[in-house]
Scaffold this active site. Structure first.
Site, PDB file in Angstrom:
ATOM      1  N   THR A 236      34.751  42.946  42.031  1.00  0.00           N
ATOM      2  CA  THR A 236      35.044  43.625  43.569  1.00  0.00           C
ATOM      3  C   THR A 236      36.520  42.620  43.809  1.00  0.00           C
ATOM      4  OG1 THR A 236      32.975  44.206  44.239  1.00  0.00           O
ATOM      5  CG2 THR A 236      34.685  43.242  45.974  1.00  0.00           C
TER       6      THR A 236
ATOM      7  N   PHE B 129      38.520  41.879  46.409  1.00  0.00           N
ATOM      8  CA  PHE B 129      38.914  40.937  48.220  1.00  0.00           C
ATOM      9  C   PHE B 129      40.764  40.840  49.152  1.00  0.00           C
ATOM     10  CE2 PHE B 129      34.259  40.098  46.787  1.00  0.00           C
ATOM     11  CZ  PHE B 129      34.176  40.370  47.593  1.00  0.00           C
TER      12      PHE B 129
END
Length: 430
Positions: free
Chosen positions: A306, A308
């Protein structure tokens, strides 16, 4: 024969979120904001003095009537238009003490040994930290969430502040409750988090960095529970999708139920002593909420990462001594030919695009095109989000954006920031 007491089902996940009680996370100070149509007046008690422009921005945010998903129906009334703030989500802007108490024994078998901080809501206000104190970093979720781990990776030794919504994390920075926010924008398996792309355009924060976090999913349940006895698995929708094949391979005949976040699912199971329910969350969530890890690494693909972004009130100064990335958003009204010209501005200067994302234009969603043969055609209008590998300190990037501006009706630089160059490895552990 003694009659059996009727079965009392556990509260719903949203009800559970409202009922949680935690120790006070931050010192609560009284902040009074007064907005008038005439000259604005502001009074701040025990707070940090802000400029008139900052408070004008704050008043506009307070009047936006952001609807909290966890707000009870009793507090849904109240309002206040632009220029006058009577209430925010049904709460008075003069915030009283929250009367948060430490969490105690919730059930016969469940007790959190270390109280966890309550996620911020839109009604929590506090001055910014004084010079020399820890950097306060907002993230969406509860302790044990992957976003908390990303905040710790982006800013080691920071004070991580949980927020119940992405919107609240944005406003926590804008209202000086937090210094930074760390929020997910895309996942290698699930794709883009569209909500945060929309919020990037709505708010005036700047991207000042990025961090990539390998996601290591675990199947968690109460101590002593075997997987054969499970009938339900709960987690964030993306986490459920990322583990679909593995859950089938484990032979689990369970229903999947989506909740707001992964760590919140683990907390919900522990708080309600649910023997037939498992959560997909991190190993840290298991430690925090007293659960056992039934299976580790249950994501379908080990290359589960992921991305960010780190957000701040002010942009950083671009440099050329290390790899930089720049994020922009633009709109055009000339059809696909204009999009080709925009992309050519980067191609001719040998600037690599790392991402291009289109989102419907909320303010002008439909474009009408006259056609003599068919009539009037209707097309969607889009906003385009683009990331490219160049610093705004480079002449080629400045020239590219100058050319892009000629073909667009709207152009905004979201941030120019250092790329995450940390070594990457598959998510085999935290």
């Amino acid at each position: 024969m003694k009659a059996l007491s009727p079965y009392s089902p556990p509260p719903s996940f949203s009800t559970f979120l409202r009922r949680r009680s935690y120790p006070r996370l931050l010192p609560v100070h009284s902040i009074t904001v007064q907005c008038a149509y005439g000259p604005e007046t502001f009074s701040v008690q025990n707070g940090v003095g802000l400029s008139r422009a900052d408070w004008q921005s704050s008043c506009a945010i307070l009047a936006s009537n952001v609807v909290s998903q966890q707000q009870s129906a009793d507090n849904s009334a109240g309002g206040g238009g632009v220029g006058h703030v009577a209430s925010v989500n049904g709460h008075k802007t003069n915030v009283e003490n929250l009367n948060l108490v430490p969490i105690g024994k919730i059930s016969d078998t469940y007790q959190i040994t270390k109280p966890q901080p309550k996620p911020l809501t839109i009604t929590d206000f506090s001055p910014a930290p004084m010079h020399g104190e820890k950097l306060r970093v907002a993230y969406q979720g509860v302790p044990g969430a992957y976003s908390e781990a990303a905040a710790g990776k982006a800013y080691p030794n920071c004070e991580a502040i949980p927020c119940d919504q992405f919107e609240v994390a944005f406003q926590a920075v804008e209202l000086w409750i937090a210094d930074r926010a760390v929020l997910p924008v895309e996942n290698s398996l699930g794709g883009s988090i569209h909500r945060n792309y929309d919020l990037l355009l709505r708010h005036r924060l700047h991207i000042v960095g990025e961090v990539q976090l390998p996601v290591h999913h675990c199947l968690l349940a109460l101590p002593g529970v075997r997987k054969e006895y499970l009938s339900r698995v709960i987690s964030h929708p993306q986490a459920l999708a990322q583990c679909e094949l593995t859950l089938t391979k484990l032979g689990l005949n369970v229903t999947r139920e989506a909740v707001d976040d992964t760590a919140g699912a683990a907390e919900y199971i522990a708080a309600n002593n649910l023997l037939n329910t498992a959560a997909i969350a991190s190993a840290r969530a298991a430690e925090l909420y007293g659960l056992q890890v039934i299976a580790e690494g249950i994501q379908d693909d080990s290359s589960n990462v992921t991305r960010f972004v780190m957000l701040a009130r002010d942009p950083i100064i671009p440099r050329t001594d290390r790899p930089f990335k720049t994020s922009i958003v633009f709109a055009h009204d000339k059809g696909t030919s204009a999009l080709f010209k925009v992309l050519s501005a980067f191609a001719f200067r040998n600037i690599s695009l790392t991402k291009i994302e289109s989102r419907p234009h909320r303010n002008c969603p439909i474009r009408l095109v006259d056609d003599a043969n068919v009539g009037t055609a209707k097309h969607f209008e889009y906003m385009f989000y683009v990331d490219f590998e160049a610093s705004m300190a480079e002449t080629r990037a400045q020239n590219a954006l100058a050319e892009v501006q000629e073909f667009t009706s709207f152009l905004r630089v979201l941030g120019s920031y250092p790329m995450d160059m940390t070594p990457w490895s598959p998510s085999g552990g935290d």
